[in-house]
Design a protein around this motif. Structure first.
Motif, PDB file in Angstrom:
ATOM      1  N   ILE A 176      36.608  42.861  34.525  1.00 41.26           N
ATOM      2  CA  ILE A 176      37.999  42.407  34.625  1.00 41.26           C
ATOM      3  C   ILE A 176      38.879  43.095  33.580  1.00 41.26           C
ATOM      4  CG2 ILE A 176      39.480  40.368  34.252  1.00 41.26           C
ATOM      5  CD1 ILE A 176      37.405  38.780  35.907  1.00 41.26           C
ATOM      6  N   LYS A 177      38.275  43.471  32.448  1.00 39.95           N
ATOM      7  CA  LYS A 177      39.051  44.187  31.420  1.00 39.95           C
ATOM      8  C   LYS A 177      39.579  45.518  31.951  1.00 39.95           C
ATOM      9  CE  LYS A 177      36.525  42.389  27.456  1.00 39.95           C
ATOM     10  NZ  LYS A 177      35.330  42.673  26.663  1.00 39.95           N
ATOM     11  N   LEU A 178      38.866  46.086  32.934  1.00 36.27           N
ATOM     12  CA  LEU A 178      39.217  47.430  33.413  1.00 36.27           C
ATOM     13  C   LEU A 178      40.281  47.431  34.492  1.00 36.27           C
ATOM     14  CD1 LEU A 178      35.555  48.737  33.899  1.00 36.27           C
ATOM     15  CD2 LEU A 178      37.010  49.140  31.908  1.00 36.27           C
ATOM     16  N   ILE A 179      40.628  46.260  34.997  1.00 35.69           N
ATOM     17  CA  ILE A 179      41.457  46.253  36.202  1.00 35.69           C
ATOM     18  C   ILE A 179      42.835  45.614  35.978  1.00 35.69           C
ATOM     19  CG2 ILE A 179      39.516  46.257  37.813  1.00 35.69           C
ATOM     20  CD1 ILE A 179      40.389  43.117  38.014  1.00 35.69           C
ATOM     21  N   ASP A 180      43.719  45.873  36.951  1.00 32.05           N
ATOM     22  CA  ASP A 180      45.071  45.320  36.905  1.00 32.05           C
ATOM     23  C   ASP A 180      45.210  44.080  37.772  1.00 32.05           C
ATOM     24  OD1 ASP A 180      46.186  47.583  35.386  1.00 32.05           O
ATOM     25  OD2 ASP A 180      45.740  48.712  37.214  1.00 32.05           O
ATOM     26  N   VAL A 181      44.450  44.057  38.870  1.00 31.20           N
ATOM     27  CA  VAL A 181      44.638  42.963  39.822  1.00 31.20           C
ATOM     28  C   VAL A 181      43.293  42.520  40.404  1.00 31.20           C
ATOM     29  CG1 VAL A 181      45.192  44.602  41.692  1.00 31.20           C
ATOM     30  CG2 VAL A 181      45.870  42.223  41.938  1.00 31.20           C
ATOM     31  N   ILE A 182      43.128  41.214  40.521  1.00 29.27           N
ATOM     32  CA  ILE A 182      41.919  40.648  41.109  1.00 29.27           C
ATOM     33  C   ILE A 182      42.203  40.247  42.544  1.00 29.27           C
ATOM     34  CG2 ILE A 182      40.260  38.729  41.010  1.00 29.27           C
ATOM     35  CD1 ILE A 182      40.781  38.577  38.034  1.00 29.27           C
ATOM     36  N   ILE A 183      41.391  40.773  43.438  1.00 32.80           N
ATOM     37  CA  ILE A 183      41.534  40.396  44.841  1.00 32.80           C
ATOM     38  C   ILE A 183      40.388  39.456  45.188  1.00 32.80           C
ATOM     39  CG2 ILE A 183      41.651  41.231  47.219  1.00 32.80           C
ATOM     40  CD1 ILE A 183      42.571  43.940  46.109  1.00 32.80           C
ATOM     41  N   GLU A 184      40.738  38.194  45.360  1.00 29.99           N
ATOM     42  CA  GLU A 184      39.718  37.176  45.584  1.00 29.99           C
ATOM     43  C   GLU A 184      39.632  36.849  47.064  1.00 29.99           C
ATOM     44  OE1 GLU A 184      40.593  33.716  43.314  1.00 29.99           O
ATOM     45  OE2 GLU A 184      38.711  32.735  43.835  1.00 29.99           O
ATOM     46  N   ASN A 230      35.806  29.721  43.892  1.00 29.97           N
ATOM     47  CA  ASN A 230      35.236  29.226  42.632  1.00 29.97           C
ATOM     48  C   ASN A 230      36.284  29.149  41.543  1.00 29.97           C
ATOM     49  OD1 ASN A 230      34.084  29.364  39.910  1.00 29.97           O
ATOM     50  ND2 ASN A 230      32.193  29.176  41.064  1.00 29.97           N
ATOM     51  N   PRO A 231      36.489  27.943  40.976  1.00 31.22           N
ATOM     52  CA  PRO A 231      37.559  27.765  39.992  1.00 31.22           C
ATOM     53  C   PRO A 231      37.316  28.526  38.687  1.00 31.22           C
ATOM     54  CG  PRO A 231      36.214  25.785  40.162  1.00 31.22           C
ATOM     55  CD  PRO A 231      35.730  26.714  41.211  1.00 31.22           C
ATOM     56  N   ASP A 232      36.055  28.887  38.391  1.00 30.60           N
ATOM     57  CA  ASP A 232      35.779  29.613  37.151  1.00 30.60           C
ATOM     58  C   ASP A 232      36.539  30.923  37.061  1.00 30.60           C
ATOM     59  OD1 ASP A 232      34.145  27.584  36.546  1.00 30.60           O
ATOM     60  OD2 ASP A 232      32.266  28.691  36.763  1.00 30.60           O
ATOM     61  N   ILE A 233      36.866  31.481  38.199  1.00 29.23           N
ATOM     62  CA  ILE A 233      37.588  32.760  38.199  1.00 29.23           C
ATOM     63  C   ILE A 233      38.955  32.595  37.526  1.00 29.23           C
ATOM     64  CG2 ILE A 233      38.513  32.477  40.529  1.00 29.23           C
ATOM     65  CD1 ILE A 233      37.341  35.804  39.067  1.00 29.23           C
ATOM     66  N   ASP A 234      39.477  31.374  37.546  1.00 22.68           N
ATOM     67  CA  ASP A 234      40.774  31.134  36.909  1.00 22.68           C
ATOM     68  C   ASP A 234      40.735  31.462  35.420  1.00 22.68           C
ATOM     69  OD1 ASP A 234      41.746  30.355  39.325  1.00 22.68           O
ATOM     70  OD2 ASP A 234      41.556  28.208  38.945  1.00 22.68           O
ATOM     71  N   THR A 235      39.658  31.065  34.734  1.00 24.82           N
ATOM     72  CA  THR A 235      39.565  31.390  33.310  1.00 24.82           C
ATOM     73  C   THR A 235      39.199  32.857  33.112  1.00 24.82           C
ATOM     74  OG1 THR A 235      37.505  30.142  33.502  1.00 24.82           O
ATOM     75  CG2 THR A 235      39.161  29.266  32.004  1.00 24.82           C
ATOM     76  N   ASN A 284      42.163  35.527  33.288  1.00 30.28           N
ATOM     77  CA  ASN A 284      42.824  35.809  32.026  1.00 30.28           C
ATOM     78  C   ASN A 284      44.161  36.539  32.157  1.00 30.28           C
ATOM     79  OD1 ASN A 284      43.050  35.813  29.292  1.00 30.28           O
ATOM     80  ND2 ASN A 284      41.670  37.553  28.958  1.00 30.28           N
ATOM     81  N   GLY A 285      45.056  35.987  32.961  1.00 26.14           N
ATOM     82  CA  GLY A 285      46.407  36.531  33.053  1.00 26.14           C
ATOM     83  C   GLY A 285      46.600  37.730  33.965  1.00 26.14           C
ATOM     84  N   LYS A 286      45.534  38.206  34.630  1.00 20.84           N
ATOM     85  CA  LYS A 286      45.692  39.336  35.553  1.00 20.84           C
ATOM     86  C   LYS A 286      46.433  38.867  36.815  1.00 20.84           C
ATOM     87  CE  LYS A 286      42.919  42.118  33.210  1.00 20.84           C
ATOM     88  NZ  LYS A 286      43.116  43.460  32.739  1.00 20.84           N
TER      89      LYS A 286
END
Ligand code: GDP
Length: 280
Positions: free
Chosen positions: A21-29, A41-46, A49-51
């Protein structure tokens, strides 16, 4: 008992994902459109980290459109950029490009102000098993995709798929763990086939599925199998057994076989476009 191996596995997966996640700009869930809550999965919310966050409701072809519309609104209100897709036939997949641009508008603007032009947006796919991550990546990347090789010091050996001049996608998806703790969630995941068959009794599962279907889509089962409806789920299953020739020697109904038929027909969308949960 059956998930004793899980904590260690989870910690390791979590740590790996944190690094990615440090390497990316956007998370596609990705979630399954039939269960947009249970398959998330709610853990992805933490971890996120602001992405920027994009939520793709995959397997849109299998879900109830009116209910999916409600989920789209629900997640948009929570700050996601939402799109519905059918990765299997590609419907809606191309449009994800535009969603990525929208989700990363601020980043693109920031880059521009710093004089950085056309730095590709880096994205990563995440989701629980079986929601369609690999299918989506293949469909999204298409045949023309070029894997960009290792860029020492920058990507640390990660493989990126260059989608176009604007977007790079991490080629391995992040696998999230389903939240088994909630009984209803476990049941919904069993209905869609995301939990190993050995972990539940197919006959009991089929009766619970019939419960839900009769309540929410009263005619769907009777129409599909061309049978009479019944107040008794067991009787409905017997009628399915007759229709499908699920009979044991001695002319006894093979209800386990009928149950498997029903669950398979549901999972493959043959009984209809059916959603298993509504927002709120
Ligand atoms: P992953 O574990 O998240 O990578 O999931 P896969 O990509 O392996 O897909 C799991 C199953 O779902 C496969 O049988 C796919 O063919 C199917 N699948 C994926 N996307 C869709 C979709 O949009 N619609 C339908 N009907 N099936 C899909």
């Amino acid at each position: 008992m059956q998930f004793q191996w899980y904590p260690g596995h989870m910690t390791k997966a979590k740590r790996a994902m944190q690094e990615d996640i440090k390497l990316i700009d956007v998370i596609i869930e990705l979630v399954d459109s039939r269960v947009p809550f249970s398959s998330k999965n709610p853990d992805i919310d933490t971890l996120a980290n602001g992405k920027s966050r994009i939520l793709l409701m995959n397997k849109y072809d299998l879900a109830d459109k009116a209910v999916s519309d409600k989920w789209t609104k629900y997640y948009e209100e929570k700050g996601y950029f939402v799109a519905t897709v059918n990765s299997k036939n590609g419907r809606g997949v191309k449009a994800v490009n535009d969603v990525i641009q929208k989700a990363c508008k601020e980043k693109i603007e920031r880059d521009r102000k710093r004089g950085i032009l056309n730095r590709p947006i880096r994205a990563m796919i995440v989701g629980i098993p079986n929601v369609g991550k690999s299918t989506f990546i293949n469909s999204f990347a298409g045949k023309a995709c070029a894997k960009t090789g290792n860029k020492p010091g920058v990507t640390k050996g990660k493989q990126w798929i260059r989608l176009n001049k604007n977007v790079e996608l991490l080629d391995t998806p992040g696998i999230l763990w389903p939240k088994f703790e909630d009984q209803q969630v476990g049941l919904n995941l069993a209905f869609i086939g995301s939990i190993k068959d050995e972990l539940y009794n197919i006959y009991e599962l089929s009766l619970l599925l019939l419960d839900y279907l009769i309540k929410n889509y009263p005619d769907a089962v009777a129409d599909f199998y061309e049978i009479e409806n019944s107040d008794s789920n067991n009787e409905l299953l017997e009628r399915i057994a007759i229709k499908r020739g699920c009979i044991k020697s001695g002319a006894e109904y093979d209800l386990d076989k009928a149950a498997k038929c029903l669950v398979d027909d549901f999972r493959n969308g043959r009984i209809g476009k059916i959603s298993l949960e509504i927002p709120g």
